[in-house]
Design a protein around this motif. Sequence first.
Motif, PDB file in Angstrom:
ATOM      1  N   HIS A   1     -19.321 -15.978 -77.274  1.00 47.82           N
ATOM      2  CA  HIS A   1     -18.398 -14.853 -77.395  1.00 47.82           C
ATOM      3  C   HIS A   1     -17.141 -15.095 -76.564  1.00 47.82           C
ATOM      4  O   HIS A   1     -17.181 -15.790 -75.543  1.00 47.82           O
ATOM      5  CB  HIS A   1     -19.058 -13.555 -76.921  1.00 47.82           C
ATOM      6  N   LEU A   2     -16.061 -14.487 -77.007  1.00 48.31           N
ATOM      7  CA  LEU A   2     -14.815 -14.438 -76.250  1.00 48.31           C
ATOM      8  C   LEU A   2     -14.764 -13.072 -75.587  1.00 48.31           C
ATOM      9  O   LEU A   2     -15.115 -12.067 -76.210  1.00 48.31           O
ATOM     10  CB  LEU A   2     -13.612 -14.594 -77.183  1.00 48.31           C
ATOM     11  N   HIS A   3     -14.319 -13.014 -74.349  1.00 46.09           N
ATOM     12  CA  HIS A   3     -14.242 -11.749 -73.607  1.00 46.09           C
ATOM     13  C   HIS A   3     -12.782 -11.485 -73.260  1.00 46.09           C
ATOM     14  O   HIS A   3     -12.206 -12.153 -72.409  1.00 46.09           O
ATOM     15  CB  HIS A   3     -15.126 -11.820 -72.362  1.00 46.09           C
ATOM     16  N   PHE A   4     -12.201 -10.523 -73.964  1.00 45.73           N
ATOM     17  CA  PHE A   4     -10.793 -10.175 -73.799  1.00 45.73           C
ATOM     18  C   PHE A   4     -10.640  -8.993 -72.860  1.00 45.73           C
ATOM     19  O   PHE A   4     -11.426  -8.043 -72.910  1.00 45.73           O
ATOM     20  CB  PHE A   4     -10.181  -9.753 -75.138  1.00 45.73           C
ATOM     21  N   HIS A   5      -9.636  -9.043 -72.018  1.00 49.63           N
ATOM     22  CA  HIS A   5      -9.201  -7.851 -71.288  1.00 49.63           C
ATOM     23  C   HIS A   5      -7.694  -7.767 -71.445  1.00 49.63           C
ATOM     24  O   HIS A   5      -7.041  -8.721 -71.859  1.00 49.63           O
ATOM     25  CB  HIS A   5      -9.653  -7.879 -69.820  1.00 49.63           C
ATOM     26  N   LEU A   6      -7.173  -6.578 -71.217  1.00 50.14           N
ATOM     27  CA  LEU A   6      -5.758  -6.309 -71.489  1.00 50.14           C
ATOM     28  C   LEU A   6      -5.425  -6.697 -72.927  1.00 50.14           C
ATOM     29  O   LEU A   6      -4.373  -7.248 -73.213  1.00 50.14           O
ATOM     30  CB  LEU A   6      -4.842  -7.055 -70.510  1.00 50.14           C
ATOM     31  N   ALA A   7      -6.361  -6.426 -73.829  1.00 45.43           N
ATOM     32  CA  ALA A   7      -6.219  -6.833 -75.219  1.00 45.43           C
ATOM     33  C   ALA A   7      -5.823  -5.651 -76.096  1.00 45.43           C
ATOM     34  O   ALA A   7      -6.104  -4.498 -75.771  1.00 45.43           O
ATOM     35  CB  ALA A   7      -7.537  -7.421 -75.718  1.00 45.43           C
ATOM     36  N   ARG A   8      -5.171  -5.983 -77.205  1.00 44.09           N
ATOM     37  CA  ARG A   8      -4.740  -4.962 -78.161  1.00 44.09           C
ATOM     38  C   ARG A   8      -5.073  -5.429 -79.566  1.00 44.09           C
ATOM     39  O   ARG A   8      -5.009  -6.623 -79.862  1.00 44.09           O
ATOM     40  CB  ARG A   8      -3.231  -4.742 -78.044  1.00 44.09           C
ATOM     41  N   ILE A   9      -5.412  -4.487 -80.421  1.00 46.00           N
ATOM     42  CA  ILE A   9      -5.515  -4.749 -81.846  1.00 46.00           C
ATOM     43  C   ILE A   9      -4.127  -4.471 -82.404  1.00 46.00           C
ATOM     44  O   ILE A   9      -3.584  -3.384 -82.193  1.00 46.00           O
ATOM     45  CB  ILE A   9      -6.570  -3.852 -82.517  1.00 46.00           C
ATOM     46  N   LEU A  10      -3.547  -5.441 -83.079  1.00 46.45           N
ATOM     47  CA  LEU A  10      -2.187  -5.276 -83.581  1.00 46.45           C
ATOM     48  C   LEU A  10      -2.209  -4.617 -84.954  1.00 46.45           C
ATOM     49  O   LEU A  10      -2.913  -5.064 -85.858  1.00 46.45           O
ATOM     50  CB  LEU A  10      -1.474  -6.623 -83.650  1.00 46.45           C
ATOM     51  N   GLN A  11      -1.451  -3.544 -85.077  1.00 47.93           N
ATOM     52  CA  GLN A  11      -1.332  -2.794 -86.323  1.00 47.93           C
ATOM     53  C   GLN A  11       0.150  -2.516 -86.525  1.00 47.93           C
ATOM     54  O   GLN A  11       0.723  -1.706 -85.809  1.00 47.93           O
ATOM     55  CB  GLN A  11      -2.120  -1.480 -86.224  1.00 47.93           C
ATOM     56  N   GLY A  12       0.761  -3.212 -87.469  1.00 48.30           N
ATOM     57  CA  GLY A  12       2.206  -3.060 -87.653  1.00 48.30           C
ATOM     58  C   GLY A  12       2.923  -3.505 -86.398  1.00 48.30           C
ATOM     59  O   GLY A  12       2.684  -4.587 -85.896  1.00 48.30           O
ATOM     60  N   ASN A  13       3.776  -2.633 -85.866  1.00 46.06           N
ATOM     61  CA  ASN A  13       4.482  -2.990 -84.632  1.00 46.06           C
ATOM     62  C   ASN A  13       3.884  -2.277 -83.426  1.00 46.06           C
ATOM     63  O   ASN A  13       4.539  -2.116 -82.408  1.00 46.06           O
ATOM     64  CB  ASN A  13       5.979  -2.683 -84.753  1.00 46.06           C
ATOM     65  N   VAL A  14       2.610  -1.883 -83.535  1.00 41.20           N
ATOM     66  CA  VAL A  14       1.937  -1.163 -82.457  1.00 41.20           C
ATOM     67  C   VAL A  14       0.698  -1.942 -82.030  1.00 41.20           C
ATOM     68  O   VAL A  14      -0.024  -2.490 -82.862  1.00 41.20           O
ATOM     69  CB  VAL A  14       1.510   0.250 -82.936  1.00 41.20           C
ATOM     70  N   GLY A  15       0.447  -1.974 -80.732  1.00 38.72           N
ATOM     71  CA  GLY A  15      -0.784  -2.524 -80.190  1.00 38.72           C
ATOM     72  C   GLY A  15      -1.695  -1.395 -79.766  1.00 38.72           C
ATOM     73  O   GLY A  15      -1.261  -0.472 -79.083  1.00 38.72           O
ATOM     74  N   ILE A  16      -2.951  -1.415 -80.205  1.00 35.27           N
ATOM     75  CA  ILE A  16      -3.892  -0.340 -79.899  1.00 35.27           C
ATOM     76  C   ILE A  16      -5.019  -0.917 -79.048  1.00 35.27           C
ATOM     77  O   ILE A  16      -5.631  -1.901 -79.458  1.00 35.27           O
ATOM     78  CB  ILE A  16      -4.481   0.233 -81.209  1.00 35.27           C
ATOM     79  N   PRO A  17      -5.351  -0.350 -77.903  1.00 34.93           N
ATOM     80  CA  PRO A  17      -4.593   0.689 -77.217  1.00 34.93           C
ATOM     81  C   PRO A  17      -3.347   0.100 -76.581  1.00 34.93           C
ATOM     82  O   PRO A  17      -3.281  -1.093 -76.311  1.00 34.93           O
ATOM     83  CB  PRO A  17      -5.572   1.192 -76.158  1.00 34.93           C
ATOM     84  N   GLU A  18      -2.381   0.947 -76.368  1.00 32.50           N
ATOM     85  CA  GLU A  18      -1.088   0.505 -75.847  1.00 32.50           C
ATOM     86  C   GLU A  18      -1.215  -0.223 -74.512  1.00 32.50           C
ATOM     87  O   GLU A  18      -0.517  -1.186 -74.242  1.00 32.50           O
ATOM     88  CB  GLU A  18      -0.168   1.719 -75.693  1.00 32.50           C
ATOM     89  N   THR A  19      -2.131   0.235 -73.667  1.00 33.63           N
ATOM     90  CA  THR A  19      -2.303  -0.357 -72.337  1.00 33.63           C
ATOM     91  C   THR A  19      -3.252  -1.537 -72.332  1.00 33.63           C
ATOM     92  O   THR A  19      -3.399  -2.217 -71.325  1.00 33.63           O
ATOM     93  CB  THR A  19      -2.835   0.690 -71.341  1.00 33.63           C
ATOM     94  N   GLY A  20      -3.916  -1.800 -73.428  1.00 33.30           N
ATOM     95  CA  GLY A  20      -4.862  -2.908 -73.495  1.00 33.30           C
ATOM     96  C   GLY A  20      -6.279  -2.430 -73.269  1.00 33.30           C
ATOM     97  O   GLY A  20      -6.513  -1.470 -72.555  1.00 33.30           O
ATOM     98  N   GLY A  21      -7.198  -3.092 -73.913  1.00 34.06           N
ATOM     99  CA  GLY A  21      -8.602  -2.714 -73.810  1.00 34.06           C
ATOM    100  C   GLY A  21      -9.477  -3.919 -73.550  1.00 34.06           C
ATOM    101  O   GLY A  21      -8.999  -5.032 -73.360  1.00 34.06           O
ATOM    102  N   MET A  22     -10.778  -3.679 -73.566  1.00 34.13           N
ATOM    103  CA  MET A  22     -11.773  -4.704 -73.315  1.00 34.13           C
ATOM    104  C   MET A  22     -12.508  -4.970 -74.627  1.00 34.13           C
ATOM    105  O   MET A  22     -13.125  -4.062 -75.181  1.00 34.13           O
ATOM    106  CB  MET A  22     -12.759  -4.215 -72.255  1.00 34.13           C
TER     107      MET A  22
END
Length: 124
Positions: free
Chosen positions: A82-103
């Motif tokens: 597995h890859l373990h992301f922090h400060l990560a965002r799912i990119l949707q259009g020109n928005v990153g969700i969540p804006e502050t980054g997630g785990m």
Amino acid sequence: MSNPDELLVAISAAVESEPSNQMSLTVVVGGAVITGRLAPEAVWRERVAEVLKDSDRLGPFSDVFARGSRGNGPGSDAAPTHLHFHLARILQGNVGIPETGGMYRVAIKDVSAWTVGDLSYFDQ
């Protein structure tokens, strides 16, 4: 990918080899684009446990994450799965969700495409 990308496994192993290692990465999983920083699983689990501990409803689940990894840490011969992301965002259009980054935890075998670096969108 039905067979995990050997290069991606090697990158994950390098991140796992040292608790201070981090790397920016962007992956495509099930059509979703996830961008952020990889962290060793133990560091990721610790951060998730800290966040959960502060929640009234989710606090009891912090112990599940605090128990530690299943042998993919420093000194382990097991290949990361597995890859373990922090400060990560799912990119949707020109928005990153969540804006502050997630785990996010992503199975390497499910990654269909990837690139080094953290993608960002800017409003022009």
